[in-house]
Structure formats: structure tokens, C-alpha cells
Motif scaffolding. Structure first.
Motif, short mmCIF file in Angstrom:
data_model
loop_
_atom_site.label_atom_id
_atom_site.label_comp_id
_atom_site.label_asym_id
_atom_site.label_seq_id
_atom_site.Cartn_x
_atom_site.Cartn_y
_atom_site.Cartn_z
N TYR A 156 36.83 5.96 -54.87
CA TYR A 156 37.39 7.12 -55.56
C TYR A 156 38.45 7.78 -54.68
O TYR A 156 38.37 7.75 -53.45
CB TYR A 156 36.30 8.14 -55.87
N ASN A 157 39.45 8.37 -55.34
CA ASN A 157 40.48 9.12 -54.64
C ASN A 157 40.65 10.47 -55.30
O ASN A 157 40.21 10.70 -56.44
CB ASN A 157 41.80 8.35 -54.63
N GLY A 158 41.26 11.39 -54.58
CA GLY A 158 41.44 12.73 -55.08
C GLY A 158 42.87 13.03 -55.47
O GLY A 158 43.81 12.49 -54.88
N GLY A 179 41.92 11.95 -46.79
CA GLY A 179 41.49 10.56 -46.69
C GLY A 179 41.58 9.89 -48.04
O GLY A 179 42.15 10.44 -48.99
N ALA A 180 41.01 8.69 -48.15
CA ALA A 180 41.08 7.93 -49.39
C ALA A 180 39.89 6.97 -49.47
O ALA A 180 39.13 6.83 -48.52
CB ALA A 180 42.40 7.15 -49.47
N ASP A 181 39.76 6.36 -50.63
CA ASP A 181 38.73 5.35 -50.86
C ASP A 181 37.33 5.88 -50.55
O ASP A 181 36.57 5.33 -49.75
CB ASP A 181 39.01 4.09 -50.04
N SER A 185 28.09 6.20 -51.52
CA SER A 185 27.07 5.86 -50.52
C SER A 185 27.62 5.87 -49.10
O SER A 185 27.11 6.59 -48.24
CB SER A 185 26.47 4.49 -50.84
N THR A 186 28.66 5.09 -48.85
CA THR A 186 29.12 4.91 -47.47
C THR A 186 30.21 5.88 -47.04
O THR A 186 30.44 6.07 -45.85
CB THR A 186 29.63 3.47 -47.26
N ASN A 187 30.90 6.52 -47.99
CA ASN A 187 31.97 7.46 -47.63
C ASN A 187 32.07 8.56 -48.68
O ASN A 187 33.06 8.68 -49.40
CB ASN A 187 33.31 6.72 -47.51
#
Length: 398
Positions: A156-158, A179-181, A185-187
Motif C-alpha cells: 500500500y502507498n499513501g 516511505g512506500a510499499d 504485517s511486515t511494514n
């Protein structure tokens, strides 16, 4: 040759075809309806038991049939409906045979934040093709098959919109993602930045749902400051909330709000400079300020108008007015004037008639005369009493 006494044992061997999708049903006497020795692949029969009614050939039949296998979806809730056996459907049967084409349609509905990446099987299958959108197909092996769906985290990105004084500021990009991606779960910690901007004060961070509605203010607890006023907000996505906030294009929408700082404009002199726009008297950065300068100061001529802000550009002229773009600071406007230089003369008038040339009166101080630095015009007249004239005084011309 088999003989009833000297070579009585007829040994028959069948080959297992389990790997080819067939099951062995047993050995049958020619024309018989029941297996002679169960499903054993190797059997021995006595000549005496199977003497033919005619001739000398004893006939047996080794019977096989195509084997039916099971397809299990594990778990069934990860799939859109049951599996489809396209081969069996076209053949008008319900069983799954080796080589049949099986189609499954996995879904990520029960796994928010994840997307289907494929399928796995507990046994080797061939001709596995397809994708998450259209489904997956494979050829039925010679065994039961358990099918499971595989998933990968969605990235996901904002998207960040800048709002100033409550309205979206098209063309301004103060806020940005740090940030991005991001993944559930992991980020999962999505970070939004609101830097210090000249002329504005940071107000708040907002995240909206996938429809751009239901704004949620990010609490101060989740906002950090780098010590210089630059803010960073953290919004954590999860399996519980991502379906509400992520759009179809996997974007989460944020808003960064600022308030315009109000600045003051001082005028020197106040009675000679008039602000004509904006009418509300709110001076914010980037706003066009219009003003007029009066050139009505007795004894002075207007020179120019300046500001105390380095680099501030003032355009316009005395006739049409002036303007500038409000900087991120207070402004002092100063109208400058220069003293007008005057000369002086005196004409002698005798009995109502101006004399074109006369030394009876003269200007005795030095020109040029100025309203502040050389204000005194000294005039001296000569008494002509002895010649029969009286002095009536000094008059302004006319």
C-alpha cells in the motif's frame, strides 16, 4: 502347455496401473461376473477347475476400471464456491478421473491486506495455469488432491493532500509520505510528513476512508517532532482496518492541514499610503496586496515606495497604484518624498502698475528655497519716502 496332471498350475500376473489412473478389479473366468481371487495382482489357477466346454484354450479376463479421485479445498472458505471439473461436466459424469481438468477460484476475502498469489497442491499436478482473476486449472493426477490458496502481502502507498485554512490547496504539496510499499504485517506503520512551511502553522493530520469520507484525526500520541517543527504522523494499517481505508488502487488518503499566519503591514507615513486590497485586512503569505500612494504633501514631490523586506518586489506606479505578494513576515511600506526646489522673485508695483524693471525691492536670501532645509525667503524693499512714495507692503502675486 498346461496339463491336468503334469502341469496343472496356471499362473497369471496383472500389472498395477494405479499411476495411470486405473484400479485392478481382479481376474475373472471368461464370461464370469465375480473375481476369482479378489484383487490380487498374481493368482494361480488349476487346470482341472477351468476345463473349457470345447477346445483346449482356457480363457481368463483381467478387469480394470478408471479410478475416481477426490478434490479437497483446504479450507473451503478460501475459495469462491466449490471446484469445477470441466471435463466431467462435458462428459455428463460426476467423478474425477485422471487427466480431467479441474478449475478452482481462490479468494482473499478472508485475508484483508493480502492478495491471491497462486495455489498449492499436496501432490504433483500437471498443466497448472491461471491467475487470481480468472482462476487456476490443472489436470487431475492419479490420486486424491488437496488444494490450498497461496497469498502475498499487498503493498500500500499513501496519497497526501495539503489543506490550508480548511480548504484543499490545489498545487501545494507541503505534506508527503515518508516511505512506500506498506503492508499489514511486515511494514504496517504508514508515516506522513508535515514540514515547516514559511507563512503557515501546522494544524493537524487527517486520514479518510476509501471513499474520501469519515475523516479521522491522527492523535498527538502518534505524532513526532524533530525539534525543528517538522512533524511526522504514524497511521498503522492492519487486517482490521485496511479494508475501510485502502482504495481499489491500494492507496490510503491523508490530509495535512495548515493555517495561514496573519502578518501586519505598517505604513510610513500612514496618511499617505492606503491599502486597497484585500478588503478583509487579512494579510497572509502569497496574497496579492494592493495599495495607493498620495502625492499631496505640500512642498514635496513623491519619489518612490520601498519596503523593509529584502527582495520584496513592488510593481505599479503612482497613477494606477502598486501591488506586491505578501511575504512570510510583517512589512513596512515607506513612501519617500523629496523637497521641491523653489525660486523667488519680487515685482515692484507703483500705483497699481507693475514695473518691468525696478531696484526698489529684491530677494536678498539665496535660492533654491526648500520647505524644510531652506524655508526662509528674505525680501528687502527700499524706502522712497524722500521721493514721495509710501511703502504699502508685500503681497503674494495676484
Amino acid at each position: 502347455p498346461f496339463k491336468i496332471a503334469t502341469n496343472p498350475d496356471i499362473k497369471i500376473t496383472a500389472t498395477s496401473k494405479e499411476s495411470d489412473g486405473y484400479e485392478f478389479l481382479g481376474f475373472y473366468a471368461a464370461g464370469g461376473t465375480s473375481p476369482l481371487n479378489g484383487t490380487s495382482l498374481e493368482s494361480t489357477f488349476k487346470v482341472a477347475d477351468y476345463i473349457p466346454a470345447s477346445g483346449t484354450e482356457i480363457k481368463f479376463v483381467a478387469k480394470y476400471q478408471k479410478r475416481s479421485y477426490l478434490v479437497t479445498l483446504d479450507p473451503a472458505t478460501d475459495f469462491d464456491g466449490s471446484y469445477q471439473n470441466t471435463t466431467a461436466a462435458s462428459a455428463g459424469r460426476a467423478s474425477n478421473l485422471m487427466g480431467d481438468e479441474i478449475k478452482v477460484m481462490p479468494t482473499a476475502g478472508n485475508h484483508p491486506g493480502y492478495e491471491v498469489s497462486g495455489i498449492t497442491t499436496d501432490v504433483v499436478v500437471v498443466d497448472l495455469t491461471g491467475d487470481a482473476a480468472s482462476g487456476y486449472t490443472f489436470k487431475m493426477p492419479a490420486s486424491d488432491v488437496t488444494v490450498s490458496a497461496s497469498y502475498s502481502e499487498i503493498k500500500y502507498n499513501g496519497l497526501v493532500a495539503t489543506y490550508i485554512d480548511g480548504s484543499e490547496a490545489t498545487g501545494k504539496t507541503f505534506g508527503a509520505m515518508a516511505g512506500a510499499d506498506y503492508t499489514v504485517s511486515t511494514n504496517p506503520a504508514m508515516k506522513v510528513k508535515a514540514p515547516v512551511e514559511d507563512g503557515y502553522t501546522f494544524d493537524k493530520f487527517i486520514v479518510v476512508d476509501k471513499n474520501g469520507a469519515n475523516p479521522l484525526q491522527i492523535s498527538d500520541y502518534n505524532i513526532t517532532d524533530d525539534g525543528s517543527g517538522n512533524k511526522t504522523a504514524t497511521f498503522t494499517i492492519s487486517a482490521a482496518n485496511i479494508s475501510d481505508y485502502a482504495s481499489a488502487s491500494n492507496e490510503v488518503k491523508f490530509r495535512v492541514y495548515y493555517k495561514s499566519n496573519l502578518y501586519a503591514i505598517s505604513r510610513v507615513p500612514e496618511d499617505k499610503i492606503a491599502i486597497t486590497s484585500p478588503a478583509d485586512g487579512k494579510y497572509t503569505v502569497g496574497k496579492e496586496i494592493k495599495f495607493a500612494v498620495l502625492d499631496d504633501k505640500p512642498g514635496y514631490a513623491f519619489s518612490n515606495v520601498t519596503s523593509d523586506v529584502t527582495g520584496l518586489s513592488i510593481s505599479g506606479d503612482l497613477a494606477s497604484g502598486y501591488s506586491f505578494e505578501m511575504p512570510a513576515s510583517d512589512v513596512t511600506l515607506t513612501a519617500s518624498y523629496s523637497e521641491i526646489e523653489y525660486s523667488a522673485s519680487v515685482t515692484v508695483n507703483i500705483d497699481g502698475v507693475d514695473q518691468s524693471s525696478s531696484d526698489w525691492a529684491s530677494v536678498t536670501s539665496t535660492a533654491p528655497f526648500k520647505i524644510a532645509t531652506n524655508p526662509d525667503i528674505k525680501i528687502t524693499a527700499i524706502s522712497k519716502e524722500s521721493e514721495g512714495y509710501e511703502f504699502l507692503g508685500y503681497y503674494a502675486a495676484g
